[in-house]
Each structure stands twice: as C-alpha cells, then as structure tokens.
Design an enzyme around this catalytic site. Structure first.
Site, PDB file in Angstrom:
ATOM      1  N   GLU A  76       0.627  -1.175  -0.013  1.00 15.60           N
ATOM      2  CA  GLU A  76       0.063   0.124   0.212  1.00 15.60           C
ATOM      3  C   GLU A  76       0.900   1.157   0.241  1.00 15.60           C
ATOM      4  O   GLU A  76       1.645   1.459   0.943  1.00 15.60           O
ATOM      5  CB  GLU A  76      -0.886   0.073   1.134  1.00 15.60           C
ATOM      6  CG  GLU A  76      -1.893  -1.209   1.238  1.00 15.60           C
ATOM      7  CD  GLU A  76      -2.912  -1.259   0.114  1.00 15.60           C
ATOM      8  OE1 GLU A  76      -2.830  -0.313  -0.585  1.00 15.60           O
ATOM      9  OE2 GLU A  76      -3.523  -2.469   0.100  1.00 15.60           O
ATOM     10  N   CYS A 139      -7.750  -1.313   8.054  1.00 18.88           N
ATOM     11  CA  CYS A 139      -6.460  -1.282   7.574  1.00 18.88           C
ATOM     12  C   CYS A 139      -5.929   0.330   7.402  1.00 18.88           C
ATOM     13  O   CYS A 139      -4.896   0.623   7.520  1.00 18.88           O
ATOM     14  CB  CYS A 139      -6.068  -2.238   6.415  1.00 18.88           C
ATOM     15  SG  CYS A 139      -6.297  -4.073   7.061  1.00 18.88           S
ATOM     16  N   HIS A 163      -0.895  -5.535   2.526  1.00 20.19           N
ATOM     17  CA  HIS A 163      -2.180  -6.402   2.510  1.00 20.19           C
ATOM     18  C   HIS A 163      -1.804  -7.917   1.894  1.00 20.19           C
ATOM     19  O   HIS A 163      -1.296  -7.790   0.787  1.00 20.19           O
ATOM     20  CB  HIS A 163      -3.112  -5.710   1.669  1.00 20.19           C
ATOM     21  CG  HIS A 163      -4.513  -5.084   2.424  1.00 20.19           C
ATOM     22  ND1 HIS A 163      -4.778  -3.655   2.028  1.00 20.19           N
ATOM     23  CD2 HIS A 163      -5.020  -5.420   3.293  1.00 20.19           C
ATOM     24  CE1 HIS A 163      -5.649  -3.193   2.970  1.00 20.19           C
ATOM     25  NE2 HIS A 163      -5.974  -4.435   3.606  1.00 20.19           N
TER      26      HIS A 163
HETATM   27  N1  PCA Z   1      -8.433  -6.329   6.728  1.00 21.84           N
HETATM   28  C1  PCA Z   1      -9.300  -5.248   7.035  1.00 21.84           C
HETATM   29  C2  PCA Z   1      -9.064  -4.811   8.272  1.00 21.84           C
HETATM   30  C3  PCA Z   1      -8.643  -6.218   9.013  1.00 21.84           C
HETATM   31  C4  PCA Z   1      -7.705  -6.838   7.982  1.00 21.84           C
HETATM   32  O1  PCA Z   1      -7.189  -7.524   8.113  1.00 21.84           O
HETATM   33  C5  PCA Z   1      -8.993  -4.159   6.155  1.00 21.84           C
HETATM   34  O2  PCA Z   1      -8.486  -4.354   4.996  1.00 21.84           O
HETATM   35  O3  PCA Z   1      -9.102  -3.008   6.527  1.00 21.84           O
END
Ligand code: PCA
Length: 196
Positions: A76, A139, A163
């Site tokens: 990200e 996140c 992610h």
């Molecule tokens: N993914 C979510 C919140 C917790 C996670 O593992 C997200 O992408 O915001």
C-alpha cells in the site's frame, strides 16, 4: 535496529486472519521482531498500535492485514483520510464517509521502500503489486493514524502497510517468505540511511 510488525485478528465471519498466520510464521524465523495483533475495532485497534509505537520506538513499522478478493500481495502506497466501513467493526461501529482526522491531510504516503520491495518480490516469483487504495476500513485507518503519529513526532521510523491475500489463496509459508524478503529491503534502507 528495532522492527515492529502488526497483524489483525479475525473478522468478517472468518476464523483466522492471513496476516496473523503469516506473522506467527515470520516470528519463528525472525524471533527478534516485535509483534502485536490488533483487534478489528476502530477504537481499540489503533490505540493498541499507537501504544506499541511508543513502547517499542521502532526503526521500521510494518502493518499487515488481509484483503479478501485479492490474489496478489498489495504493497500500500497511500493512506486516505477517510473512514467508510462497508461492514461494522468488532464493536458494531460503522462510520460512513467521515474523515479520520478533520484537520489532517487528505492522504499520507507510506515511507517503506515499496519500489525495491516490489522488485525483489517479483524477482522471487511472488505475485505483488503496488496498490494506491488500502480501502476505507481498519487497515487504512491504522495506516493513516500511525503515519500521522510518526510525522507529528518527526520520527525517522519508516512505516507502511501490506495487504495479504486470504490464507486459502496464498499459502501462509509463501506469505511469510514474502515478508522476509520485504524485511530485507527495509533493513537495507535503514542501514543505508545510517551511513549517509
Ligand atoms: N483487513 C481489513 C481490516 C483487518 C484486515 O485484516 C482491512 O482491509 O481494512
């Protein structure tokens, strides 16, 4: 050199979160990293992370989460100043279209060496992409709040969010291997900074 790596607990009806699984595996080969598991809760999740930042005072912060529907590892680049939860958090809160910090910038850029991480991951056969959209859920929220906190403290700590695909789409051992590669790039960056 201190590294803090965070992951999230399970949410959205799943019994495990790929990020916690990969982090547990990474910790076996990298026992010196500091780790925290965050609840998927828009108040206690960021609070736990900010507390850990102040306790550990790391040189690098790597935040992990899982992204259902993505088969690639998403590095990200950007945290957006918005909460727009498509599902409630663990405490039932569901903010829609509100800023994280009404006085904060619209977005904050990650400070990890994402380009070199992307290149090294690709070279090692991983499916990794640079992503400019971390969602508008927890996140993105913890990414924004930790980058804002580090910038306010004028900290030299580099930070960013990764992610991971669901564990069913990307084996935990592979994900942990990818994280090791990412950590190597980060350590190189920090070592380079110290020489300058
Ligand atoms: N993914 C979510 C919140 C917790 C996670 O593992 C997200 O992408 O915001």
């Amino acid at each position: 050199m201190k590294i803090l790596v965070t992951a999230f607990g399970p949410f959205d009806g799943r019994s495990q979160n790929a990020s916690s699984l990969a982090l547990a595996r990474l910790k076996q080969s990298q026992p010196r990293i500091n780790t925290r598991i965050l609840p998927v809760d828009s108040v206690s999740g960021p609070a736990r992370l900010l507390r850990a930042l102040n306790q550990v005072r790391p040189d690098a912060l790597v935040m992990l989460g899982e992204a259902a529907g993505s088969t690639a590892i998403r590095l990200e680049t950007t945290a957006w100043n918005q909460l727009d939860f498509s599902i409630p958090d663990a405490s039932g809160r569901q903010p829609r279209g509100v800023p994280i910090d009404p006085n904060g910038p619209d977005f904050l850029p990650a400070t990890l060496p994402l380009e070199s991480m992307h290149a090294e991951l690709t070279l090692a056969g991983h499916d990794a992409i640079l992503s400019h959209d971390a969602g508008r859920y927890l996140c993105n929220q913890v990414m924004y709040q930790s980058l804002a906190c580090l910038s306010k403290q004028e900290s030299s700590c580099v930070a960013g969010f990764i992610h991971l695909p669901l564990a069913s789409d990307y084996a935990t051992a592979r994900a942990a291997d990818a994280l090791e590669i990412g950590l190597k790039c980060i350590l190189q960056l920090i070592a380079g900074k110290r020489f300058r």
